[in-house]
Design an enzyme around this catalytic site. Structure first.
Site, PDB file in Angstrom:
ATOM      1  N   ARG A   1       0.844  -1.202   0.000  1.00 17.99           N
ATOM      2  CA  ARG A   1       0.000   0.000   0.000  1.00 17.99           C
ATOM      3  C   ARG A   1       0.877   1.248   0.000  1.00 17.99           C
ATOM      4  NH1 ARG A   1      -4.883   1.212   4.309  1.00 17.99           N
ATOM      5  NH2 ARG A   1      -3.202   1.085   5.869  1.00 17.99           N
TER       6      ARG A   1
ATOM      7  N   ASP B   1      -3.648   3.206  13.838  1.00 16.11           N
ATOM      8  CA  ASP B   1      -2.816   3.800  12.796  1.00 16.11           C
ATOM      9  C   ASP B   1      -3.324   5.211  12.536  1.00 16.11           C
ATOM     10  OD1 ASP B   1      -5.062   3.588  11.170  1.00 16.11           O
ATOM     11  OD2 ASP B   1      -4.229   2.037   9.863  1.00 16.11           O
TER      12      ASP B   1
END
Length: 539
Positions: free
Chosen positions: A169, A453
């Site tokens: 990603r 996150d």
């Protein structure tokens, strides 16, 4: 007279790193520079379009499926390309940053896929950007091992056939990489992460029987997906591999993208392998886009907005139906629990919740799901094994029973829950703790037994901002105000100081994190992304 050679990329304000020359080769940097020249102007136009669309939402307080793309939605004849063998079975995916220990543990975890994250689980220090690439190269060449300096425990890769398939990603379109510039202009982080990984590993992965596979974050429209598709087409030609070798799974983690799922798959159809249903970024996007839409868009505490909330259920059911109609994988959300080594009772309760969540996803038709910790892999695996058996996926389950109207996706007021004072305190506590770690270069952080996150910090500060601006009154009679947020933040900072001790407090970035959280939570001008002002402070 021959044309002058294109000016090379400059590495700016960055201390040299061990082995960086293996990643930042002249050929790799020339490729990234070419990506930048060709595609950054379009990236800039699309970011400007986001601003225009947000202004339109502010004016109308609504969204709808696009009339100009209706022909794509009603055409039942098109499908995405068949999945390559390495992505046919994705029943459990583990996520995490690309540090050396995580790289080994994730590949060894027993999950089918590892989302190797340069985005929300990684703070984009220059060291993380470059060494993350190096760790992946080392993993593919089996030149990777790790010994924990504190415990002395050694980590090494299992045999190749037991390793997870990597889906990388890159950063979202909005973030630049200030350390790589062309004629004084920073290169988009997305093109740096994609470009370095693709250039070094595309052929190597093909030789291993896999390919360059990507997760695309923060996508807001099918035009942004079209830009990615054009990047893929150019990149494959540039290095001389067949078109369609790249595969991309798009995170539907913005409210605008939820209205363009079919169009996003259509734009990427030769390179698409699925869509993913996130939660925190999706809720953050709802707050960001409908922040001046009045009380009907006010979200309760983030932990009260589960995937069974009617508007979230509409989103996930539509995602499964859309993916399977077009032959793509539908990947479910994150189980973020981090098992406690000290409290088996906490684990027991949490494992039951994880199991219920994964059972629901498997029974709803998802083909796989995410976990944040290796101990959760067997739980999620059992949920999907029970439904899939020996089948690699359930794309044949078309979910024709699902019908979602445009208004269903933004029916936030169908939720009974309300914001609470404890919710405010939790948002402040988690926000400060996460941002402090991020400013020290850590993007994935265990806080209160959950793996958090950057999306965590975004929803935390968005909720504080929304509740203050909506004049929310909590159940204890207190009104959400800037002064209350400051008071709670000061109390949380004092709690942290007592918890970690004076020496660790002074050595950390606690005051800086406290100040930054309040800045993005209290500014009348709502920052599009917390990571933009935070990146200015990341050294």
């Amino acid at each position: 007279m021959s044309a002058p050679a294109p000016s090379p990329l400059a590495i700016v304000d960055a201390e040299p790193l061990p082995r960086q020359d293996e990643v930042l080769t002249d050929a790799a940097l020339a490729f990234v520079a070419e990506l930048h020249r060709r595609f950054t102007p379009r990236r800039d136009e699309l970011l400007a379009r986001r601003t225009e669309r947000r202004a339109e939402i502010a004016r109308t307080s609504t969204l709808d499926f696009l009339p100009e793309t209706q022909a794509i939605r009603v055409d039942d004849t098109w499908k995405v390309a068949p999945a390559p063998a390495a992505l046919e079975d994705r029943r459990v995916e583990i996520t995490g940053p690309t540090d050396r220990k995580m790289t080994i543990n994730a590949l060894n975890s027993g999950a089918r896929v590892w989302l190797a994250d340069f985005e929300d689980a990684s703070a984009p220090t220059w060291e993380n950007v470059v060494t993350g690439q190096l760790n992946l190269i080392d993993a593919y060449t089996r030149n990777i091992d790790f010994t924990d300096p504190r415990s002395g425990k050694a980590y090494a890769l299992k045999p190749a056939e037991e390793l997870a398939t990597v889906v990388t990603r890159p950063r979202g379109w909005h973030l630049d990489e200030r350390h790589l510039q062309l004629d004084g202009t920073p290169v988009p982080g997305a093109l740096v992460d994609f470009g370095l990984y693709f250039f070094h590993n595309a052929q190597r992965l093909i030789d291993l029987g896999k390919g360059p596979y990507f997760y695309l974050p923060k996508t807001e429209s099918h035009l942004e997906a079209r830009l990615w598709n054009d990047v893929f087409v150019f990149a494959q030609d540039y290095v001389g591999i067949p078109q369609g070798t790249v595969r991309a799974t798009v995170l539907i983690e913005t409210i605008t993208a939820a209205y363009e799922m079919e169009e996003i798959l259509y734009e990427l159809r030769d390179h698409a392998s699925g869509l993913n249903a996130g939660r925190w970024d999706y809720l953050f996007s709802i707050v960001k886009n409908f922040r001046d839409g009045g009380s009907k868009f006010v979200l309760p505490d983030r932990n009260l907005v589960t995937m069974t909330a009617p508007f979230m259920r509409a989103y996930t059911e539509l995602l499964v139906r859309t993916c399977h109609k077009r032959g793509a994988h539908a990947i479910g959300g994150m189980a973020a629990f981090i098992p406690s080594r000290r409290d088996p009772e906490v684990n027991k309760v949490a494992f039951e919740k994880v199991k219920a969540d994964k059972d629901r996803e498997a029974n709803d038709g998802f083909d796989g799901s995410w976990v944040a910790h290796p101990d959760l892999v067997p739980i999620a695996m059992a949920s999907f094994d029970a439904v899939l058996g020996d089948k690699p996926n359930q794309k044949d389950r078309l979910r024709d029973d699902v019908s979602v109207a445009a208004g269903d996706l933004i029916a936030v007021d169908t939720l009974d829950a309300k914001p609470s004072y404890d919710g405010l305190r939790n948002a402040v506590a988690v926000g400060i703790r996460y941002i402090e770690a991020w400013l020290r270069g850590m993007g994935a952080v265990a806080i209160f037994n959950l793996m958090e996150d950057a999306a965590t910090a975004e929803i935390s500060r968005s909720q504080i901002w929304q509740w203050i601006n909506a004049d929310v009154v909590f159940e204890n009679g207190e009104q959400a105000t800037a002064d209350l947020a400051r008071t709670v933040a000061a109390e949380e900072l004092a709690t942290i100081r007592a918890e970690v001790g004076e020496e660790a407090f002074a050595a950390g970035k606690w005051q800086q994190a406290h100040d930054l959280l309040l800045q993005v939570s209290l500014d009348q001008d709502y920052a599009d992304f917390l990571t933009l002002p935070a990146y200015e402070q990341l050294r």
